[in-house]
Write a protein that holds these residues in place. Structure first.
Motif, PDB file in Angstrom:
ATOM      1  N   ASP A 148      53.963  10.929  -7.757  1.00  0.00           N
ATOM      2  CA  ASP A 148      55.135  11.436  -7.054  1.00  0.00           C
ATOM      3  C   ASP A 148      54.758  12.334  -5.886  1.00  0.00           C
ATOM      4  N   ALA A 149      53.477  12.611  -5.725  1.00  0.00           N
ATOM      5  CA  ALA A 149      53.001  13.443  -4.623  1.00  0.00           C
ATOM      6  C   ALA A 149      52.160  12.642  -3.633  1.00  0.00           C
ATOM      7  N   MET A 150      52.191  11.312  -3.752  1.00  0.00           N
ATOM      8  CA  MET A 150      51.363  10.456  -2.894  1.00  0.00           C
ATOM      9  C   MET A 150      52.187   9.836  -1.765  1.00  0.00           C
ATOM     10  N   PRO A 151      51.966  10.249  -0.523  1.00  0.00           N
ATOM     11  CA  PRO A 151      52.639   9.579   0.598  1.00  0.00           C
ATOM     12  C   PRO A 151      52.238   8.112   0.684  1.00  0.00           C
ATOM     13  N   LEU A 152      50.966   7.831   0.445  1.00  0.00           N
ATOM     14  CA  LEU A 152      50.467   6.470   0.332  1.00  0.00           C
ATOM     15  C   LEU A 152      49.751   6.361  -1.011  1.00  0.00           C
ATOM     16  N   THR A 153      50.004   5.292  -1.717  1.00  0.00           N
ATOM     17  CA  THR A 153      49.512   5.175  -3.090  1.00  0.00           C
ATOM     18  C   THR A 153      48.002   4.926  -3.139  1.00  0.00           C
ATOM     19  N   TYR A 154      47.344   5.638  -4.037  1.00  0.00           N
ATOM     20  CA  TYR A 154      45.924   5.425  -4.275  1.00  0.00           C
ATOM     21  C   TYR A 154      45.647   5.561  -5.761  1.00  0.00           C
ATOM     22  N   ARG A 155      44.473   5.132  -6.172  1.00  0.00           N
ATOM     23  CA  ARG A 155      44.081   5.222  -7.578  1.00  0.00           C
ATOM     24  C   ARG A 155      43.543   6.623  -7.848  1.00  0.00           C
ATOM     25  N   ALA A 156      44.295   7.384  -8.636  1.00  0.00           N
ATOM     26  CA  ALA A 156      43.918   8.773  -8.904  1.00  0.00           C
ATOM     27  C   ALA A 156      42.866   8.886 -10.001  1.00  0.00           C
ATOM     28  N   LYS A 157      42.864   7.967 -10.940  1.00  0.00           N
ATOM     29  CA  LYS A 157      41.922   8.005 -12.064  1.00  0.00           C
ATOM     30  C   LYS A 157      40.985   6.803 -11.981  1.00  0.00           C
ATOM     31  N   ALA A 158      39.742   7.028 -12.337  1.00  0.00           N
ATOM     32  CA  ALA A 158      38.769   5.933 -12.364  1.00  0.00           C
ATOM     33  C   ALA A 158      38.979   5.127 -13.640  1.00  0.00           C
ATOM     34  N   PHE A 159      39.418   3.906 -13.521  1.00  0.00           N
ATOM     35  CA  PHE A 159      39.685   3.080 -14.696  1.00  0.00           C
ATOM     36  C   PHE A 159      38.382   2.511 -15.250  1.00  0.00           C
ATOM     37  N   THR A 160      37.521   3.402 -15.677  1.00  0.00           N
ATOM     38  CA  THR A 160      36.245   2.995 -16.256  1.00  0.00           C
ATOM     39  C   THR A 160      36.387   2.858 -17.768  1.00  0.00           C
ATOM     40  N   MET A 161      35.395   2.262 -18.386  1.00  0.00           N
ATOM     41  CA  MET A 161      35.381   2.139 -19.843  1.00  0.00           C
ATOM     42  C   MET A 161      35.371   3.527 -20.476  1.00  0.00           C
ATOM     43  N   GLU A 162      34.646   4.464 -19.848  1.00  0.00           N
ATOM     44  CA  GLU A 162      34.585   5.829 -20.346  1.00  0.00           C
ATOM     45  C   GLU A 162      35.968   6.484 -20.338  1.00  0.00           C
ATOM     46  N   PHE A 163      36.726   6.251 -19.273  1.00  0.00           N
ATOM     47  CA  PHE A 163      38.073   6.819 -19.153  1.00  0.00           C
ATOM     48  C   PHE A 163      38.966   6.347 -20.298  1.00  0.00           C
ATOM     49  N   CYS A 164      38.916   5.063 -20.590  1.00  0.00           N
ATOM     50  CA  CYS A 164      39.739   4.496 -21.666  1.00  0.00           C
ATOM     51  C   CYS A 164      39.277   4.984 -23.040  1.00  0.00           C
ATOM     52  N   LEU A 165      37.963   4.984 -23.259  1.00  0.00           N
ATOM     53  CA  LEU A 165      37.430   5.375 -24.566  1.00  0.00           C
ATOM     54  C   LEU A 165      37.695   6.843 -24.884  1.00  0.00           C
ATOM     55  N   ASP A 166      37.640   7.689 -23.874  1.00  0.00           N
ATOM     56  CA  ASP A 166      37.919   9.110 -24.105  1.00  0.00           C
ATOM     57  C   ASP A 166      39.304   9.297 -24.705  1.00  0.00           C
ATOM     58  N   CYS A 167      40.251   8.536 -24.220  1.00  0.00           N
ATOM     59  CA  CYS A 167      41.622   8.621 -24.737  1.00  0.00           C
ATOM     60  C   CYS A 167      41.747   7.931 -26.092  1.00  0.00           C
ATOM     61  N   HIS A 168      41.072   6.794 -26.253  1.00  0.00           N
ATOM     62  CA  HIS A 168      41.159   6.056 -27.511  1.00  0.00           C
ATOM     63  C   HIS A 168      40.476   6.796 -28.661  1.00  0.00           C
ATOM     64  N   ARG A 169      39.462   7.572 -28.349  1.00  0.00           N
ATOM     65  CA  ARG A 169      38.792   8.353 -29.395  1.00  0.00           C
ATOM     66  C   ARG A 169      39.678   9.482 -29.902  1.00  0.00           C
ATOM     67  N   ASP A 170      40.419  10.082 -28.981  1.00  0.00           N
ATOM     68  CA  ASP A 170      41.284  11.198 -29.353  1.00  0.00           C
ATOM     69  C   ASP A 170      42.572  11.131 -28.524  1.00  0.00           C
ATOM     70  N   PRO A 171      43.524  10.301 -28.948  1.00  0.00           N
ATOM     71  CA  PRO A 171      44.757  10.127 -28.166  1.00  0.00           C
ATOM     72  C   PRO A 171      45.727  11.300 -28.255  1.00  0.00           C
ATOM     73  N   VAL A 172      45.569  12.172 -29.239  1.00  0.00           N
ATOM     74  CA  VAL A 172      46.540  13.248 -29.490  1.00  0.00           C
ATOM     75  C   VAL A 172      46.905  14.060 -28.244  1.00  0.00           C
TER      76      VAL A 172
END
Length: 218
Positions: A148-172
């Protein structure tokens, strides 16, 4: 008896060993740094779009809910992109002659969809369902950042395997009430753990199984 090695040979051998170790370590650090760089992860890159659409204006200033345009976010694997008719619900009444919106008007007149450049894109070998994440309490901001703060859209988070696993290990810590899914300014507060644990229990999230290979690779 002839001496094969000079007195300095031992010193040179030590220098070569130290230099080789330093070069190997530096190369490894450089490789890891490159893998996490914006160039490799495509973060902070604003690709050219047929229309310079501003999420800051539409989602931030006007307060339009994400799901108004991305209608598949809660019901299908992909959030989807809005058809031209969605844009024209407003722009048939306002900014009707704006030059930057000419592609929108042409798209409607020719009955041909606008070809947007995808920003949030995962590799083909990754199995991902948008609707499941929304249903379990993962908010838009968690993966897409403060869009909601992006005048032009960009990827703010790196969609790496590490990014996904960090959340999947501890989603709370990443879960929120469903009425705040699209709320970009929502904060968990001091009871984040208690709130997240309550959501995981209610949604039946199975700890330990989210990191199995088949969850993301099928």
């Amino acid at each position: 008896m002839t001496q094969i090695f000079t007195p300095a040979a031992d010193t040179w051998l030590r220098l070569f060993m130290v230099g080789g170790l330093a070069l190997s370590s530096g190369g490894l650090v450089g490789l890891i740094g490159f893998a996490h760089s914006a160039y490799e992860t495509s973060t902070d890159v604003r690709p050219h779009q047929p229309v310079p659409f501003s999420h800051k204006h539409h989602a931030g200033e006007l307060g339009i809910d994400c799901r108004y345009c991305h209608t598949g976010a809660e019901t299908s694997p992909q959030a989807g992109l809005p058809p031209t008719a969605t844009c024209m619900t407003c722009h048939s009444q306002i900014w009707t002659n704006a030059t930057m919106l000419a592609p929108i008007r042409k798209s409607l007149a020719d009955d041909k969809p606008i070809i947007w450049t995808r920003v949030a894109k995962l590799p083909d070998y990754v199995f991902f369902r948008h609707d499941i994440h929304i249903a379990k309490g993962v908010g838009c901001e968690t993966c897409h950042g403060r869009i909601d703060a992006m005048p032009l859209t960009y990827r703010a988070k790196a969609f790496t395997m590490e990014f996904c696993l960090d959340c999947h290990r501890d989603p709370v810590p990443h879960l929120r009430p469903k009425d705040h899914i699209a709320d970009m300014t929502w904060q968990a507060g001091t009871d984040a753990s208690a709130s997240g644990e309550k959501i995981t229990a209610h949604e039946g999230i199975r700890f330990g199984q989210l990191t199995h290979c088949y969850v993301c690779h099928r």
